[in-house]
Design a protein around this motif. Structure first.
Motif, PDB file in Angstrom:
ATOM      1  N   PHE A   5       1.592  -1.209  -0.216  1.00 59.10           N
ATOM      2  CA  PHE A   5       0.066  -0.059  -0.144  1.00 59.10           C
ATOM      3  C   PHE A   5       0.822   1.317   0.646  1.00 59.10           C
ATOM      4  O   PHE A   5       2.019   1.300   0.889  1.00 59.10           O
ATOM      5  CB  PHE A   5      -0.924  -0.173   1.554  1.00 59.10           C
ATOM      6  CG  PHE A   5      -1.756  -1.175   0.933  1.00 59.10           C
ATOM      7  CD1 PHE A   5      -2.764  -0.882   0.583  1.00 59.10           C
ATOM      8  CD2 PHE A   5      -2.236  -2.295   2.338  1.00 59.10           C
ATOM      9  CE1 PHE A   5      -4.050  -1.904   0.669  1.00 59.10           C
ATOM     10  CE2 PHE A   5      -2.493  -3.345   1.951  1.00 59.10           C
ATOM     11  CZ  PHE A   5      -3.754  -2.970   1.339  1.00 59.10           C
ATOM     12  N   VAL A   6       0.331   2.156  -0.929  1.00 55.29           N
ATOM     13  CA  VAL A   6       1.939   2.923  -1.112  1.00 55.29           C
ATOM     14  C   VAL A   6       0.914   4.485  -1.431  1.00 55.29           C
ATOM     15  O   VAL A   6      -0.298   4.297  -2.062  1.00 55.29           O
ATOM     16  CB  VAL A   6       1.845   3.523  -1.754  1.00 55.29           C
ATOM     17  CG1 VAL A   6       3.262   4.803  -2.220  1.00 55.29           C
ATOM     18  CG2 VAL A   6       3.165   2.225  -2.489  1.00 55.29           C
ATOM     19  N   TYR A  25      -2.730  -4.205  -9.889  1.00 62.96           N
ATOM     20  CA  TYR A  25      -2.845  -2.495  -8.598  1.00 62.96           C
ATOM     21  C   TYR A  25      -4.197  -2.123  -8.909  1.00 62.96           C
ATOM     22  O   TYR A  25      -4.804  -2.180  -9.971  1.00 62.96           O
ATOM     23  CB  TYR A  25      -1.731  -1.715  -9.010  1.00 62.96           C
ATOM     24  CG  TYR A  25      -2.355  -0.818 -10.240  1.00 62.96           C
ATOM     25  CD1 TYR A  25      -2.951   0.564 -10.364  1.00 62.96           C
ATOM     26  CD2 TYR A  25      -1.034  -1.513 -11.650  1.00 62.96           C
ATOM     27  CE1 TYR A  25      -2.507   0.402 -11.431  1.00 62.96           C
ATOM     28  CE2 TYR A  25      -1.755  -0.639 -12.746  1.00 62.96           C
ATOM     29  CZ  TYR A  25      -1.979   0.630 -12.565  1.00 62.96           C
ATOM     30  OH  TYR A  25      -2.126   1.316 -13.662  1.00 62.96           O
ATOM     31  N   TRP A  26      -4.295  -1.796  -7.982  1.00 65.42           N
ATOM     32  CA  TRP A  26      -5.705  -0.914  -7.454  1.00 65.42           C
ATOM     33  C   TRP A  26      -5.290   0.379  -6.909  1.00 65.42           C
ATOM     34  O   TRP A  26      -4.063   0.743  -6.884  1.00 65.42           O
ATOM     35  CB  TRP A  26      -6.676  -1.124  -6.847  1.00 65.42           C
ATOM     36  CG  TRP A  26      -7.527  -2.267  -7.509  1.00 65.42           C
ATOM     37  CD1 TRP A  26      -7.353  -3.091  -8.568  1.00 65.42           C
ATOM     38  CD2 TRP A  26      -8.799  -2.976  -6.523  1.00 65.42           C
ATOM     39  NE1 TRP A  26      -8.097  -4.158  -7.989  1.00 65.42           N
ATOM     40  CE2 TRP A  26      -8.670  -4.607  -7.476  1.00 65.42           C
ATOM     41  CE3 TRP A  26      -9.576  -2.958  -5.404  1.00 65.42           C
ATOM     42  CZ2 TRP A  26     -10.056  -4.966  -6.713  1.00 65.42           C
ATOM     43  CZ3 TRP A  26     -10.164  -3.701  -5.293  1.00 65.42           C
ATOM     44  CH2 TRP A  26     -10.340  -4.640  -5.575  1.00 65.42           C
ATOM     45  N   LEU A  27      -5.638   1.398  -8.143  1.00 66.37           N
ATOM     46  CA  LEU A  27      -5.262   3.020  -7.933  1.00 66.37           C
ATOM     47  C   LEU A  27      -6.814   3.074  -7.187  1.00 66.37           C
ATOM     48  O   LEU A  27      -8.025   3.414  -7.754  1.00 66.37           O
ATOM     49  CB  LEU A  27      -4.943   3.761  -8.829  1.00 66.37           C
ATOM     50  CG  LEU A  27      -4.655   4.682  -8.189  1.00 66.37           C
ATOM     51  CD1 LEU A  27      -3.909   5.493  -7.139  1.00 66.37           C
ATOM     52  CD2 LEU A  27      -4.455   6.212  -9.172  1.00 66.37           C
ATOM     53  N   LEU A  36      -1.997   3.455  -3.805  1.00 65.46           N
ATOM     54  CA  LEU A  36      -1.734   2.385  -4.507  1.00 65.46           C
ATOM     55  C   LEU A  36      -2.226   1.346  -3.700  1.00 65.46           C
ATOM     56  O   LEU A  36      -1.693   0.779  -2.717  1.00 65.46           O
ATOM     57  CB  LEU A  36      -0.651   2.941  -5.129  1.00 65.46           C
ATOM     58  CG  LEU A  36      -0.136   1.690  -5.911  1.00 65.46           C
ATOM     59  CD1 LEU A  36      -1.056   1.823  -7.491  1.00 65.46           C
ATOM     60  CD2 LEU A  36       0.878   2.224  -6.475  1.00 65.46           C
ATOM     61  N   GLU A  37      -2.474   0.175  -3.972  1.00 66.04           N
ATOM     62  CA  GLU A  37      -2.899  -1.549  -4.277  1.00 66.04           C
ATOM     63  C   GLU A  37      -1.451  -2.255  -4.741  1.00 66.04           C
ATOM     64  O   GLU A  37      -2.391  -1.969  -5.842  1.00 66.04           O
ATOM     65  CB  GLU A  37      -3.845  -1.837  -3.882  1.00 66.04           C
ATOM     66  CG  GLU A  37      -4.377  -1.128  -1.785  1.00 66.04           C
ATOM     67  CD  GLU A  37      -6.064  -1.780  -2.404  1.00 66.04           C
ATOM     68  OE1 GLU A  37      -6.244  -2.949  -1.666  1.00 66.04           O
ATOM     69  OE2 GLU A  37      -7.097  -1.214  -1.988  1.00 66.04           O
ATOM     70  N   VAL A  38      -1.027  -2.571  -4.825  1.00 66.08           N
ATOM     71  CA  VAL A  38       0.516  -3.364  -5.499  1.00 66.08           C
ATOM     72  C   VAL A  38       0.167  -4.608  -4.758  1.00 66.08           C
ATOM     73  O   VAL A  38       1.055  -5.157  -4.470  1.00 66.08           O
ATOM     74  CB  VAL A  38       1.663  -2.846  -5.662  1.00 66.08           C
ATOM     75  CG1 VAL A  38       2.235  -3.575  -7.194  1.00 66.08           C
ATOM     76  CG2 VAL A  38       1.205  -1.109  -6.123  1.00 66.08           C
ATOM     77  N   PHE A  39      -0.197  -5.687  -5.477  1.00 63.08           N
ATOM     78  CA  PHE A  39      -0.614  -7.131  -5.252  1.00 63.08           C
ATOM     79  C   PHE A  39       0.628  -8.123  -6.084  1.00 63.08           C
ATOM     80  O   PHE A  39       1.280  -8.146  -6.709  1.00 63.08           O
ATOM     81  CB  PHE A  39      -2.522  -7.894  -5.826  1.00 63.08           C
ATOM     82  CG  PHE A  39      -2.859  -6.889  -5.468  1.00 63.08           C
ATOM     83  CD1 PHE A  39      -3.623  -7.598  -4.398  1.00 63.08           C
ATOM     84  CD2 PHE A  39      -3.944  -5.977  -5.795  1.00 63.08           C
ATOM     85  CE1 PHE A  39      -4.702  -7.074  -3.511  1.00 63.08           C
ATOM     86  CE2 PHE A  39      -4.928  -5.582  -5.631  1.00 63.08           C
ATOM     87  CZ  PHE A  39      -5.066  -6.025  -4.457  1.00 63.08           C
ATOM     88  N   GLY A  40       1.039  -9.046  -5.110  1.00 64.01           N
ATOM     89  CA  GLY A  40       2.470  -9.929  -5.270  1.00 64.01           C
ATOM     90  C   GLY A  40       3.909  -9.082  -4.890  1.00 64.01           C
ATOM     91  O   GLY A  40       4.124  -9.711  -5.430  1.00 64.01           O
TER      92      GLY A  40
END
Length: 79
Positions: A5-6, A25-27, A36-40
């Motif tokens: 998470f950023v 990702y999802w923003l 920002l959510e980045v998976f893996g």
């Protein structure tokens, strides 16, 4: 799997980071802030995120979740 998470105020900086990474990702947009959510994401992604000015960075291990359960109705977004 780890989820990164950023949080920051600069949408373009977060999108730039997300597009550099080979991860889904999802923003998310809030009131004057972006998440920002980045998976893996691995250590390299965390290091790149921490290098961005003015952001907060967290990483969590994914323990449980559901990607798609469906509602029983066919729609444009149903698989």
């Amino acid at each position: 799997m780890r989820v990164l998470f950023v949080e920051g105020k600069e949408k373009e900086a977060l999108l730039g980071l997300a597009r550099e990474l080979p991860h889904p990702y999802w923003l998310l947009a809030g009131e004057g802030i972006w998440l920002l959510e980045v998976f893996g994401a691995g250590e390299e992604a965390m290091a790149k995120a921490r290098a961005l000015p003015g952001v907060k960075v967290w990483a969590f291990a994914l323990e449980d979740g559901v990607v798609y359960r469906g509602c029983g109705k066919k729609s444009a977004t149903s698989p």
